[in-house]
Motif scaffolding. Structure first.
Motif, mmCIF file in Angstrom:
data_model
loop_
_atom_site.group_PDB
_atom_site.id
_atom_site.type_symbol
_atom_site.label_atom_id
_atom_site.label_comp_id
_atom_site.label_asym_id
_atom_site.label_seq_id
_atom_site.Cartn_x
_atom_site.Cartn_y
_atom_site.Cartn_z
ATOM 1 N N ARG A 1 30.376 18.012 -2.681
ATOM 2 C CA ARG A 1 28.964 17.970 -3.046
ATOM 3 C C ARG A 1 28.835 18.103 -4.555
ATOM 4 O O ARG A 1 29.800 18.440 -5.255
ATOM 5 C CB ARG A 1 28.188 19.095 -2.357
ATOM 6 N N ASP A 2 27.644 17.819 -5.042
ATOM 7 C CA ASP A 2 27.340 18.029 -6.453
ATOM 8 C C ASP A 2 26.730 19.411 -6.633
ATOM 9 O O ASP A 2 25.962 19.876 -5.784
ATOM 10 C CB ASP A 2 26.363 16.964 -6.956
ATOM 11 N N GLU A 3 27.049 20.044 -7.738
ATOM 12 C CA GLU A 3 26.553 21.386 -8.031
ATOM 13 C C GLU A 3 25.607 21.357 -9.219
ATOM 14 O O GLU A 3 25.865 20.666 -10.206
ATOM 15 C CB GLU A 3 27.695 22.342 -8.367
ATOM 16 N N LEU A 4 24.536 22.133 -9.121
ATOM 17 C CA LEU A 4 23.630 22.316 -10.244
ATOM 18 C C LEU A 4 23.987 23.611 -10.955
ATOM 19 O O LEU A 4 23.974 24.683 -10.353
ATOM 20 C CB LEU A 4 22.181 22.372 -9.761
ATOM 21 N N TRP A 5 24.334 23.501 -12.245
ATOM 22 C CA TRP A 5 24.605 24.664 -13.084
ATOM 23 C C TRP A 5 23.401 24.902 -13.982
ATOM 24 O O TRP A 5 22.704 23.960 -14.361
ATOM 25 C CB TRP A 5 25.854 24.438 -13.928
ATOM 26 N N ALA A 6 23.178 26.174 -14.328
ATOM 27 C CA ALA A 6 21.988 26.511 -15.103
ATOM 28 C C ALA A 6 22.265 27.666 -16.047
ATOM 29 O O ALA A 6 23.100 28.531 -15.777
ATOM 30 C CB ALA A 6 20.825 26.872 -14.174
ATOM 31 N N VAL A 7 21.548 27.641 -17.162
ATOM 32 C CA VAL A 7 21.461 28.803 -18.045
ATOM 33 C C VAL A 7 20.123 29.463 -17.735
ATOM 34 O O VAL A 7 19.067 28.837 -17.861
ATOM 35 C CB VAL A 7 21.516 28.400 -19.530
ATOM 36 N N VAL A 8 20.169 30.726 -17.296
ATOM 37 C CA VAL A 8 18.954 31.440 -16.911
ATOM 38 C C VAL A 8 18.787 32.659 -17.811
ATOM 39 O O VAL A 8 19.715 33.459 -17.946
ATOM 40 C CB VAL A 8 19.003 31.886 -15.435
ATOM 41 N N ARG A 9 17.627 32.741 -18.419
ATOM 42 C CA ARG A 9 17.321 33.914 -19.249
ATOM 43 C C ARG A 9 16.588 34.927 -18.372
ATOM 44 O O ARG A 9 15.496 34.661 -17.864
ATOM 45 C CB ARG A 9 16.457 33.535 -20.445
ATOM 46 N N ARG A 10 17.190 36.096 -18.188
ATOM 47 C CA ARG A 10 16.629 37.118 -17.306
ATOM 48 C C ARG A 10 16.374 38.399 -18.101
ATOM 49 O O ARG A 10 17.093 38.703 -19.055
ATOM 50 C CB ARG A 10 17.578 37.407 -16.147
ATOM 51 N N SER A 11 15.369 39.136 -17.665
ATOM 52 C CA SER A 11 15.093 40.458 -18.225
ATOM 53 C C SER A 11 15.782 41.486 -17.335
ATOM 54 O O SER A 11 15.409 41.662 -16.169
ATOM 55 C CB SER A 11 13.584 40.714 -18.280
ATOM 56 N N VAL A 12 16.804 42.126 -17.855
ATOM 57 C CA VAL A 12 17.611 43.073 -17.087
ATOM 58 C C VAL A 12 17.498 44.446 -17.725
ATOM 59 O O VAL A 12 17.895 44.639 -18.878
ATOM 60 C CB VAL A 12 19.087 42.618 -17.022
ATOM 61 N N ASN A 13 16.931 45.350 -16.980
ATOM 62 C CA ASN A 13 16.792 46.737 -17.448
ATOM 63 C C ASN A 13 16.094 46.798 -18.809
ATOM 64 O O ASN A 13 16.467 47.560 -19.694
ATOM 65 C CB ASN A 13 18.155 47.420 -17.522
ATOM 66 N N ARG B 1 8.911 23.627 -5.992
ATOM 67 C CA ARG B 1 9.150 24.517 -7.124
ATOM 68 C C ARG B 1 10.220 25.530 -6.734
ATOM 69 O O ARG B 1 10.184 26.090 -5.641
ATOM 70 C CB ARG B 1 7.863 25.247 -7.516
ATOM 71 N N LEU B 2 11.174 25.730 -7.632
ATOM 72 C CA LEU B 2 12.235 26.708 -7.410
ATOM 73 C C LEU B 2 12.043 27.838 -8.407
ATOM 74 O O LEU B 2 12.292 27.671 -9.608
ATOM 75 C CB LEU B 2 13.616 26.063 -7.570
ATOM 76 N N GLU B 3 11.577 28.970 -7.915
ATOM 77 C CA GLU B 3 11.264 30.097 -8.787
ATOM 78 C C GLU B 3 12.324 31.177 -8.670
ATOM 79 O O GLU B 3 12.902 31.381 -7.597
ATOM 80 C CB GLU B 3 9.883 30.656 -8.425
ATOM 81 N N THR B 4 12.581 31.850 -9.784
ATOM 82 C CA THR B 4 13.541 32.943 -9.813
ATOM 83 C C THR B 4 13.041 33.991 -10.804
ATOM 84 O O THR B 4 12.118 33.728 -11.584
ATOM 85 C CB THR B 4 14.938 32.439 -10.221
ATOM 86 N N LEU B 5 13.628 35.175 -10.768
ATOM 87 C CA LEU B 5 13.234 36.234 -11.692
ATOM 88 C C LEU B 5 13.867 35.965 -13.060
ATOM 89 O O LEU B 5 14.846 36.577 -13.457
ATOM 90 C CB LEU B 5 13.669 37.603 -11.154
ATOM 91 N N GLY B 6 13.305 35.007 -13.755
ATOM 92 C CA GLY B 6 13.829 34.616 -15.053
ATOM 93 C C GLY B 6 13.327 33.242 -15.427
ATOM 94 O O GLY B 6 12.500 32.638 -14.734
ATOM 95 N N ARG B 7 13.832 32.722 -16.547
ATOM 96 C CA ARG B 7 13.453 31.405 -17.057
ATOM 97 C C ARG B 7 14.704 30.538 -17.170
ATOM 98 O O ARG B 7 15.678 30.939 -17.811
ATOM 99 C CB ARG B 7 12.797 31.519 -18.436
ATOM 100 N N VAL B 8 14.655 29.370 -16.562
ATOM 101 C CA VAL B 8 15.764 28.421 -16.662
ATOM 102 C C VAL B 8 15.634 27.675 -17.985
ATOM 103 O O VAL B 8 14.559 27.166 -18.324
ATOM 104 C CB VAL B 8 15.766 27.447 -15.474
ATOM 105 N N GLU B 9 16.743 27.586 -18.763
ATOM 106 C CA GLU B 9 16.699 26.978 -20.095
ATOM 107 C C GLU B 9 17.531 25.710 -20.216
ATOM 108 O O GLU B 9 17.243 24.869 -21.068
ATOM 109 C CB GLU B 9 17.174 27.992 -21.138
#
Length: 695
Positions: free
Chosen positions: A492-504, A472-480
């Motif tokens: 190498r291959d790169e993984l790109w992501a849209v991450v929804r984060r709560s900032v301030n 499991r790869l966890e981060t402070l947010g939700r990957v969409e």
């Protein structure tokens, strides 16, 4: 009492299900973990801490989801296409390459209008051929997106010859692929189990029955006069003959080349008693006149005539059989609903439906043709609408419920196709279900999935080596949304992501990519999320972190960990001391916890017996920092600085063995935990605990 030192030599089973806590009879038990978070498992056996997500840009729309689509023309020209809605709700697209946004000729961010809305992204499908991306959605006609330059993209509807009558407003195909030089489209809302194959070599031609020009008797009719069918030119229909709609006549085209003209009008010439001379005119007024082929300006009157060359295709007359390379239409028929969800081209066309798995191809040896086609029902697992990923000779797809990842492959021993469950030993890993997959081939074969709760999961998958390790790869947010592209600069291959984060206190969506595995000096270690880096002359403050304003960030400066600090409103942070290389971003924790220990008892298993772990030794590779203990709450630091290390500089990366005295007394679990929560690298190759077992 007995003393044991079991060696945990690899983690190639990944995080195992809590339901396997008692299955010490399984070989995979000893290679598995109770918890494996923010680690990648190498096919060699070790587990390495995942690198951080690097921030690229804020997403198009803060309020609505966006979609990432990979576009690879060649290894040097790769793009990530971001589809979303702007503040006004208008669909649009941005382009990323070389880790940044593409700019137009005026230096502004390139943005292209798109007809797709955020609520349609989950069902938008695509397939690429060279510089062309075909996009399909049930509510939109198929479109072609063509690239001619970094900031030059053209979107247009695809014109089809012989377009099926079923394709109409709100009823277009929703799946696509290429197979045997054909464009394959499938699954309209009113025909969800139907597949359409284009003509071989021509993805725009969906005519089911054609013949080559010229047809029989087309050579017998010649245009007289200019031979081009202009006003006052003539041709002769012989007694007993017939010239009507779809008939052809031989002449010259505008360039003076031999050609054939096919009539599309409604006039009929069928002389019974003698030959009939027919005259070309602009406006026919008698039974011996026909519409001229060219108007007074020399423009083809394509409402009445087609201009064709030998070898061109036209609709075949009634009663003729289709040619081998003609288009094909086939409908899957089975006991259950067969709404088609995906198409994967292999030696046969693999088809995933809500009711099961199918293959479509030649009934006999040879290519798929109208007279040589067969659909076989191979399985009954059913699939979701998520795009599958091809890994080697297999195809990984999400089962209909969303909670299982299956691998469809051909089995030589049974001469059949099977869909094995890759989550069988880790059924908990998919949580509430998986909504999307992405495959990274280099450097290690890894399949990523987005859970519906926004958690990212990763599967290290090497079928031949029996490596199947979930983490499991966890981060402070939700990957969409996720997508992978090749980066030729790093091979190498790169993984790109849209991450929804709560900032301030507010929700933000960011475009980020996962940094590659660490393999360098500690100064280059990037183990922060939504992070940025600075390299240059020594600085005392770092700016540019506006996207994290108000948040606490971790800082690594010249290889030394500095205390976490809050980002100021202007996006800056102050450093404890000047540094040339700085990485700053959101912190995350990596944790590895093997299964309960079982070894060394003189009276059988050590399970359920009272035991005490006295000491734990771990073999690390290029590691700095970390703690070991019985749980997350009770950990002892692993010290890497030696007396010979110069003060004022960070210790070097460690490859070798380190040990600690274990801070826990007697219990029946025999559980140990390794944690890394500093912005530093860690790779665990082996764990050797020293265990005393009370017989």
């Amino acid at each position: 009492m007995s003393i044991a030192t079991p060696a945990l030599t690899n983690f190639t089973s990944g995080e195992l299900s809590p339901r396997l806590e008692g299955r010490t009879d399984l070989a995979k038990y000893f290679n598995g973990c109770r918890t494996l978070v923010n680690f990648h498992v190498h096919p060699h056996g070790g587990a390495t801490r995942r690198s951080g997500f690097r921030f690229v840009a804020e997403a198009l729309g803060r309020e609505k989801p966006v979609l990432l689509i990979p576009f690879e023309f060649n290894p040097e020209q790769t793009y990530i296409l971001e589809l979303g809605e702007d503040a006004s709700g208008r669909g649009c697209m941005r382009v990323f390459t070389d880790h940044g946004l593409v700019l137009d000729s005026q230096g502004q961010v390139y943005v292209k209008d798109m007809p797709y809305r955020a609520e349609e992204f989950s069902r938008l499908r695509y397939v690429q051929s060279n510089d062309v991306l075909i996009l399909v959605h049930a509510k939109h006609p198929p479109r072609r997106l063509t690239r001619t330059g970094h900031d030059k993209w053209k979107l247009e509807e695809v014109f089809f010859l012989g377009k099926p009558e079923a394709w109409k407003e709100d009823n277009y195909p929703s799946c696509c692929c290429f197979f045997e030089e054909r464009l394959v489209l499938a699954a309209t809302p009113d025909k969800p189990g139907t597949i359409w194959f284009s003509r071989t070599g021509d993805m725009n031609d969906f005519r089911l029955k054609t013949c080559e020009v010229p047809q029989e008797k087309w050579r017998d009719l010649l245009i007289k006069g200019s031979k081009r069918g202009r006003a006052n030119d003539t041709f002769v229909v012989l007694m007993g003959g017939l010239f009507d709609k779809s008939a052809g006549i031989r002449g010259l085209n505008a360039k003076g080349e031999d050609c054939y003209y096919r009539y599309k009008g409604n006039r009929v010439f069928a002389p019974d008693t003698k030959d009939q001379t027919v005259t070309f005119v602009h406006n026919p007024s008698s039974d011996s006149h026909i519409e001229s082929i060219w108007d007074a300006s020399g423009v083809l009157r394509d409402g009445f005539w087609d201009c064709l060359k030998a070898g061109d295709r036209v609709e075949a007359p009634a009663g003729d059989k289709p040619l081998d390379d003609d288009a094909i239409e086939v409908t899957l028929a089975g006991r259950e609903g067969n709404n088609i969800e995906f198409l994967v081209p292999k030696a046969r066309l693999w088809v995933g439906t809500t009711g099961g798995e199918w293959t479509v191809g030649g009934a006999r040896l040879g290519a798929t043709t109208p007279d040589n086609i067969k659909a076989n029902h191979e399985g009954s697992c059913g699939s979701s609408g998520a795009r599958p990923e091809t890994v080697g000779f297999s195809t990984l797809f999400i089962q209909r419920s969303g909670t299982k990842i299956r691998c469809m492959s051909y089995r030589y021993d049974s001469d059949a196709y099977s869909s094995s469950d890759l989550t069988l030993l880790s059924e908990h890993i998919t949580g509430p279900g998986v909504s999307q997959l992405a495959y990274v081939q280099e450097p290690d074969s890894t399949v990523y999935g987005i859970r519906k709760d926004g958690t990212l999961v990763a599967l290290t998958y090497e079928q031949d080596e029996e490596v199947m390790a979930w983490t499991r790869l966890e981060t402070l947010g939700r990957v969409e949304s996720i997508a992978s592209i090749h980066d030729d600069s790093t091979r190498r291959d790169e993984l790109w992501a849209v991450v929804r984060r709560s900032v301030n206190g507010s929700e933000r969506r960011y475009i980020e990519y996962l940094e590659g595995g660490f393999d360098g000096p500690v100064e280059e270690a990037f183990f922060v999320d939504s992070g940025l880096s600075y390299r240059g002359e020594p600085i005392e403050s770092l700016s540019g972190l506006q996207h994290l304003a108000g948040e606490m960030v971790s800082v690594l400066a010249d290889g030394a960990v500095q205390p976490d600090r809050k980002v100021a409103a202007d996006g800056s942070i102050e450093l404890d001391r000047p540094a040339r290389v700085v990485h700053a971003g959101l912190p995350y924790r990596s944790m590895l916890q093997p299964m309960r220990l079982d070894a060394g008892s003189e009276r059988g298993t050590a399970q359920t017996k009272r035991k005490r772990i006295i000491r734990v030794s771990a073999r690390f590779h290029k590691t700095l920092g970390g703690r070991i203990g019985p749980s997350e709450e009770r950990l002892e630091p692993v010290y890497f600085r030696s007396a010979s290390a110069p003060m004022g500089s960070p210790p070097g990366l460690w490859s070798g063995d380190k040990g600690i005295r274990f801070p826990k007394g007697w219990d029946r679990d025999g559980v140990l935990t390794i944690v890394q929560d500093q912005p530093l690298p860690m790779t665990v190759l082996m764990i050797v605990p020293e265990v005393v077992i009370n017989e």
